[in-house]
Design a protein around this motif. Structure first.
Motif, PDB file in Angstrom:
ATOM      1  N   VAL A  56     -10.185   2.930  -3.625  1.00  0.00           N
ATOM      2  CA  VAL A  56     -10.904   1.942  -2.813  1.00  0.00           C
ATOM      3  C   VAL A  56     -10.487   0.530  -3.240  1.00  0.00           C
ATOM      4  O   VAL A  56     -10.227  -0.334  -2.401  1.00  0.00           O
ATOM      5  N   PHE A  57     -10.386   0.310  -4.547  1.00  0.00           N
ATOM      6  CA  PHE A  57      -9.899  -0.990  -5.030  1.00  0.00           C
ATOM      7  C   PHE A  57      -8.448  -1.223  -4.594  1.00  0.00           C
ATOM      8  O   PHE A  57      -8.057  -2.339  -4.278  1.00  0.00           O
ATOM      9  N   LEU A  58      -7.685  -0.123  -4.588  1.00  0.00           N
ATOM     10  CA  LEU A  58      -6.290  -0.223  -4.139  1.00  0.00           C
ATOM     11  C   LEU A  58      -6.237  -0.672  -2.676  1.00  0.00           C
ATOM     12  O   LEU A  58      -5.444  -1.551  -2.317  1.00  0.00           O
ATOM     13  N   ALA A  59      -7.091  -0.091  -1.855  1.00  0.00           N
ATOM     14  CA  ALA A  59      -7.124  -0.460  -0.428  1.00  0.00           C
ATOM     15  C   ALA A  59      -7.446  -1.943  -0.285  1.00  0.00           C
ATOM     16  O   ALA A  59      -6.808  -2.661   0.495  1.00  0.00           O
ATOM     17  N   PHE A  60      -8.438  -2.407  -1.080  1.00  0.00           N
ATOM     18  CA  PHE A  60      -8.766  -3.841  -1.054  1.00  0.00           C
ATOM     19  C   PHE A  60      -7.543  -4.659  -1.475  1.00  0.00           C
ATOM     20  O   PHE A  60      -7.153  -5.614  -0.805  1.00  0.00           O
ATOM     21  N   GLY A  61      -6.933  -4.258  -2.600  1.00  0.00           N
ATOM     22  CA  GLY A  61      -5.813  -5.019  -3.157  1.00  0.00           C
ATOM     23  C   GLY A  61      -4.635  -5.117  -2.198  1.00  0.00           C
ATOM     24  O   GLY A  61      -4.072  -6.193  -1.998  1.00  0.00           O
ATOM     25  N   ALA A 120     -14.298   6.625   5.567  1.00  0.00           N
ATOM     26  CA  ALA A 120     -13.408   7.771   5.793  1.00  0.00           C
ATOM     27  C   ALA A 120     -13.618   8.827   4.715  1.00  0.00           C
ATOM     28  O   ALA A 120     -13.585  10.035   5.005  1.00  0.00           O
ATOM     29  N   ILE A 121     -13.858   8.376   3.466  1.00  0.00           N
ATOM     30  CA  ILE A 121     -14.117   9.335   2.386  1.00  0.00           C
ATOM     31  C   ILE A 121     -15.438  10.070   2.660  1.00  0.00           C
ATOM     32  O   ILE A 121     -15.523  11.295   2.549  1.00  0.00           O
ATOM     33  N   PHE A 122     -16.438   9.321   3.080  1.00  0.00           N
ATOM     34  CA  PHE A 122     -17.761   9.914   3.342  1.00  0.00           C
ATOM     35  C   PHE A 122     -17.675  10.942   4.466  1.00  0.00           C
ATOM     36  O   PHE A 122     -18.145  12.078   4.329  1.00  0.00           O
ATOM     37  N   THR A 158     -11.156  -3.350   4.821  1.00  0.00           N
ATOM     38  CA  THR A 158     -10.292  -2.187   4.600  1.00  0.00           C
ATOM     39  C   THR A 158     -10.921  -1.228   3.593  1.00  0.00           C
ATOM     40  O   THR A 158     -10.927  -0.005   3.799  1.00  0.00           O
ATOM     41  N   ALA A 159     -11.485  -1.788   2.502  1.00  0.00           N
ATOM     42  CA  ALA A 159     -12.108  -0.943   1.479  1.00  0.00           C
ATOM     43  C   ALA A 159     -13.309  -0.202   2.056  1.00  0.00           C
ATOM     44  O   ALA A 159     -13.518   0.985   1.781  1.00  0.00           O
ATOM     45  N   LEU A 160     -14.081  -0.892   2.902  1.00  0.00           N
ATOM     46  CA  LEU A 160     -15.254  -0.248   3.507  1.00  0.00           C
ATOM     47  C   LEU A 160     -14.849   0.857   4.475  1.00  0.00           C
ATOM     48  O   LEU A 160     -15.487   1.914   4.538  1.00  0.00           O
TER      49      LEU A 160
END
Lengths: 216, 333
Positions: B40-45, B17-19, B10-12
């Motif tokens: 990005v950490f939030l998405a991982f979490g 998507a940001i890129f 999910t983080a990747l």
């Protein structure tokens, strides 16, 4: 069973509903009673019995185990709490998984509510509302030693047999002196008796509206 | 291990998507990088915590049934409006909260819409998805671009311009009002304060207020202090937001990710073809047949062998236990 806990003696219950009123009056309940008082054989006998949350210890809190929203917290002191309001989705899993018939649900508010041993009071050393007002000592709060100081030689049991499934609880029940050390009957399987008492609030029709709250 | 993998994927995906959304980081605002990294950490979490959550039997079964009901072509044809209506009433307007308390509903709506507005503005901004361009320095013709495509042209000094540039201030006012109500309630109300925990119940409210106040102070600094103290306030605001985003999956805020389960649950019951399981003893309706069967399966997963009791209504369970006590433990009390 826990150290300081509720001990119930249905034999002392006179069905006066003081516990129900006191529970409702508690300002952390907002006019809702968490305790149940049932007339066991209406028309045949005056027997009645109060039911608080038994705070199951083994298996620990089936209500919390089946909760899909992780809404029911069991604190280290063994108290099984009512549903966390931000998490409860009002599905009713706890209501129907509880072998004791304790949790209630508000379908419209999507919220479960149940006895939490008056945590606002017991965590400060006060007795729960129901035990405070019970005029006959049917609902006692304290340690086993305190109970025996009032009622010498009294015996209690805190395991239940639900047709072979044994559940031990944090709340205990008084049993007659000399009763063999065996679990109390849960009323399932061979002990199941068909009860004929009418529903206090009238019979609900088995329609979807009565289990869905408001469908949409 | 699975939650970790799903979290990383999910983080990747968010990084990609940001890129792409920032046109290869061309539109990425490096001053906002800490926010983007925190997201990005939030998405991982969130993904990690979500996977852990739905690995428990009760949540896993409901997750499948809920999505099964939502994605069923048959249900969609029969009741096409059910899902969007439930999403609007449960997740948007939170009608169930009104049934709990009107003032709590109002305060929660303020926080909800405030946070939603703030998230809709800040996440795309920090990801470089939103950019603003103007042909001249005075900018009579501002253009708002999404993913590098011009979407809206407006005058920076018009009402629309003011609203666009002060969206976060408006969100802060909404959130401060709602969160203050809840904070006062947590200090005064016996129902709310029973068993409340500082980290779980109070930190989220304090975090919302700190974020909103420091955010408003940024505007205050630029309007009234000619930018005085702006850099310090910017760091303070950023620290508050980053810490809150990292905390989000593991505390009270996780209910944001959990609440859609209420829609899945209700949809699952609603699409149960109206079949009701009645109490074996007295005939009172218990729940929909499919739901009771699902609960019994959950109980068997958990080795709770008394699952057949789920087909007896709570009152009959109590009456039967009381009668059994009366006949076999203390006869004839």
């Amino acid at each position: 069973m826990m150290g300081r806990t509720i001990v119930i003696d249905p034999g002392r219950c006179i069905g006066c509903q003081a516990c129900v009123s006191a529970c409702r009056e508690c300002d952390s309940h907002r006019g809702k009673s968490m305790i149940h008082l049932d007339y066991l054989d209406q028309g045949g006998s005056v027997a009645s019995s109060p039911t608080v949350c038994m705070h199951c210890e083994d298996p620990v809190a089936p209500c919390a185990q089946v909760c899909p929203a992780e809404a029911i917290l069991v604190t280290p002191d063994g108290v099984v709490h009512d549903a966390d309001k931000s998490r409860c989705i009002g599905c009713g899993n706890c209501v129907n998984a509880c072998p004791m018939g304790v949790p209630k649900i508000d379908l419209e508010a999507k919220l479960q509510f149940k006895c939490n041993l008056c945590y606002d009071r017991t965590s400060y050393g006060l007795a729960p509302m129901c035990a405070t007002v019970c005029p006959t000592g049917s609902i006692f709060y304290g340690t086993l030693e305190e109970l025996r100081a009032e009622r010498p030689g009294v015996e209690v049991a805190s395991t239940f047999d639900f047709d072979g499934s044994i559940i031990s609880t944090g709340v205990a029940m008084v049993v007659p002196k000399g009763r063999p050390d065996q679990p109390l009957p849960g009323g399932a399987g061979e002990h199941a008796r068909v009860t004929g008492s009418p529903q206090p609030a009238g019979h609900l029709e088995p329609s979807a509206d009565n289990v869905l709250g408001e469908p949409l | 291990m699975r939650p970790v993998i799903v979290g990383i994927v999910t983080a990747l995906v968010l990084c990609a998507a940001i890129f792409l959304g920032s046109r290869g980081l061309h539109n990425f605002d490096s001053a906002l990088a800490p926010y983007a990294i925190a997201s990005v950490f939030l998405a991982f979490g969130i993904a990690y915590r979500y996977m852990v959550w739905i690995s428990s039997p009760g949540a896993r079964r409901l997750f499948r049934k809920g999505w099964g009901a939502a994605l069923s072509w048959q249900n969609l044809r029969r009741t096409p409006t059910a899902l969007p209506r439930m999403i609007a009433t449960y997740l948007g307007f939170q009608k169930f909260l009104g049934a709990r308390s009107r003032s709590r509903w109002a305060a929660h709506q303020l926080i909800f819409w405030g946070c939603l507005l703030a998230a809709a503005i800040t996440f795309p901004l920090t990801w470089g998805w939103f950019t603003f361009t103007a042909n001249t320095g005075a900018g009579p013709q501002y253009t708002m671009n999404i993913w590098g495509f011009g979407v809206v042209k407006f005058d920076a000094l018009s009402v629309l311009g003011w609203l666009l540039f002060h969206g976060l201030d408006l969100a802060a006012v909404l959130v401060i009002a709602g969160a203050t109500y809840f904070l006062i309630r947590r200090m005064r109300d016996r129902e709310a304060s029973t068993g409340q925990r500082f980290g779980y119940d109070l930190v989220p409210l304090l975090a919302l207020i700190i974020i909103s106040v420091t955010g408003l102070l940024l505007t205050f600094s630029s309007v009234f202090l000619h930018g005085g103290g702006y850099e310090f306030l910017a760091v303070l605001h950023m620290a508050a937001v980053v810490l809150t985003l990292l905390y989000l999956p593991f505390g009270k805020f996780f209910h944001i990710a959990q609440r859609p389960a209420a829609v899945g649950m209700q949809l699952f019951k609603y699409t149960g073809h109206g079949e009701i399981r009645q109490c074996r003893n007295c005939g009172e309706p218990i729940d929909t047949t499919a739901y009771v069967d699902n609960l019994r399966a959950t109980m068997r997963d958990l080795k709770l062998d008394f699952d057949s009791l789920a087909e007896v209504c709570p009152r009959c369970k109590r009456l039967r236990r009381g009668q059994a006590y009366r006949t076999t433990v203390k006869p004839g009390f």
